[in-house]
Design a protein around this motif. Structure first.
Motif, PDB file in Angstrom:
ATOM      1  N   ASN A   1      25.234 -18.249 -10.492  1.00  0.00           N
ATOM      2  CA  ASN A   1      24.822 -17.150 -11.368  1.00  0.00           C
ATOM      3  C   ASN A   1      24.920 -17.593 -12.825  1.00  0.00           C
ATOM      4  OD1 ASN A   1      24.156 -14.737 -12.569  1.00  0.00           O
ATOM      5  ND2 ASN A   1      26.217 -13.898 -12.392  1.00  0.00           N
ATOM      6  N   GLU A   2      26.136 -17.779 -13.325  1.00  0.00           N
ATOM      7  CA  GLU A   2      26.247 -18.228 -14.716  1.00  0.00           C
ATOM      8  C   GLU A   2      27.537 -18.989 -14.930  1.00  0.00           C
ATOM      9  OE1 GLU A   2      26.493 -15.171 -17.671  1.00  0.00           O
ATOM     10  OE2 GLU A   2      27.792 -13.900 -16.479  1.00  0.00           O
TER      11      GLU A   2
ATOM     12  N   GLU B   1      30.369 -18.703 -12.064  1.00  0.00           N
ATOM     13  CA  GLU B   1      30.154 -17.488 -11.258  1.00  0.00           C
ATOM     14  C   GLU B   1      29.100 -17.798 -10.204  1.00  0.00           C
ATOM     15  OE1 GLU B   1      29.030 -14.135 -13.686  1.00  0.00           O
ATOM     16  OE2 GLU B   1      30.668 -14.442 -15.092  1.00  0.00           O
TER      17      GLU B   1
HETATM   18 MG   LIG Z   1      28.548 -12.587 -15.270  1.00  0.00          MG
END
Ligand SMILES: [Mg+2]
Ligand SMILES: Nc1ncnc2c1ncn2[C@@H]1O[C@H](COP(=O)(O)OP(=O)(O)O)[C@@H](O)[C@H]1O
Length: 345
Positions: free
Chosen positions: A232-233, A220
């Motif tokens: 993000n992750e 992400e």
């Molecule tokens: Mg997420």
């Protein structure tokens, strides 16, 4: 597979095609994957995760611990939002004073669909439980605080890696989150230019290599002002951002995940249409069962319906609809109409 929700259910559908016998760790005998015919054992996810935390432990750690992931990715040279662990109640206020408000406070682990993500507007709005007692906890801080990114867009890239042999990457998708939960996605991306999309693929591939992921690795990404990409992750499993691959790409993420973890040859990832969209079916306040509207939704030509067999609850993902079309706007329109039909009171 640990867990027996919709991701395991759709993996089971792929497993049937390949005559692979999938066993899932379920919470109940009526979980979505069990209803789809997967073999199952009843058990707690956390226990199963502990048992299986042998090989791949480091990679899994990054998917389950947002603080460890931020620290490792930053040290490896990947751009991430500015962040700090919350060790004491004053840490959030200090971070906000340094980086500006709002800030985002996140549970280090266990969050999903925006649960565990709190946007804090200013020093007076810090929830009192954040950071209380963390200084003494041997497990380390339970929360981290990070800079609020003024998002131009959010992107996701799926990479599949197998233990031996080359990996593959899927085209970038653009996801839209509301209150932390993915509402819909489109591909190809519309909010950013081709240079950013190319960079997103490069970044995700490099990150999956760095992690040493096996199976599907979903990355992400935040697009910050100016087109700057931040990680993000990551998720080390099939991911909501890949649901449109079932109909939209030559190999679905669920087939690909099985092929990758079994160290079998991976499949082509090319899109089969100029554009695709996927809209999540999210439970509404009335908790009505959308299957009562199935005939109406099936009247929407070109909509591919997926119901997960989950009880409807407000904010819960209970299905999704995909559509393929000449443009993302047309695909989104078709999928949205089918979802609207399903949710009609
Ligand atoms: Mg997420
Ligand atoms: N630092 C941030 N700045 C702006 N928005 C954020 C930030 N962190 C999270 N969000 C928003 O919240 C959503 C969920 O956050 P995320 O960390 O991905 O948690 P989850 O595990 O619930 O998916 C993101 O997709 C994004 O829309």
């Amino acid at each position: 597979m640990i867990g027996a929700g919709q991701l395991a259910r759709m993996t089971q559908q792929a497993a049937v095609d390949l005559d692979v016998e999938l066993t899932v760790i379920a919470q109940t005998a009526t979980d979505p994957a069990v209803r789809a015919g997967a073999r199952y054992r009843i058990g707690a996810h956390a226990d199963a995760a502990a048992v299986l935390a042998g090989p791949g432990r480091r990679a899994l750690g990054f998917a389950q611990d947002k603080l460890a992931a931020r620290a490792d990715f930053r040290a490896a040279g990947f751009a991430v939002p500015a962040y700090a662990p919350v060790r004491a109640p004053g840490d959030v206020a200090d971070f906000g004073a340094e980086h500006g408000w709002p800030v985002v406070v996140k549970a280090r682990s266990g969050g999903y669909d925006g649960r565990g993500v709190i946007v804090v507007a200013g020093p007076d709005a810090i929830p009192p439980e954040i950071g209380a007692g963390d200084g003494d906890d041997p497990a380390g801080p339970a929360w981290l605080v990070e800079a609020y990114v003024d998002l131009v867009a959010e992107l996701a890239v799926l990479v599949a890696r197998r233990p031996s042999g080359p990996g593959v990457v899927y085209p970038v998708v653009e996801t839209t989150q509301v209150d932390g939960i993915c509402r819909h996605l489109v591909t190809p991306v519309t909010a950013v230019g081709p240079a950013v999309a190319v960079e997103a693929v490069r970044l995700a591939t490099a990150l999956a290599d760095h992690i040493g992921a096996v199976g599907i690795c979903a990355v992400e990404l935040f697009v910050a002002p100016g087109g700057r990409l931040l990680v993000n992750e990551v998720a080390l499993r099939p991911h909501n951002s890949g649901h449109a691959t079932i109909e939209g790409n030559r190999t679905s993420q669920f087939h690909q995940h099985l092929r990758a973890v079994l160290d079998w040859p991976l499949g082509p990832t090319d899109p089969v249409a100029p554009a695709a969209a996927m809209v999540n079916l999210i439970g509404t306040a009335d908790c009505a069962d959308p299957s009562r509207n199935l005939p109406a939704a099936l009247r929407v030509g070109g909509a591919y319906l997926h119901l997960y067999g989950k009880e409807s609850r407000p904010g819960r993902k209970i299905g999704h609809v995909t559509a393929l079309a000449a443009t993302t706007a047309d695909a989104l329109d078709v999928a949205s109409r089918a979802v609207a039909a399903l949710l009609t009171p």
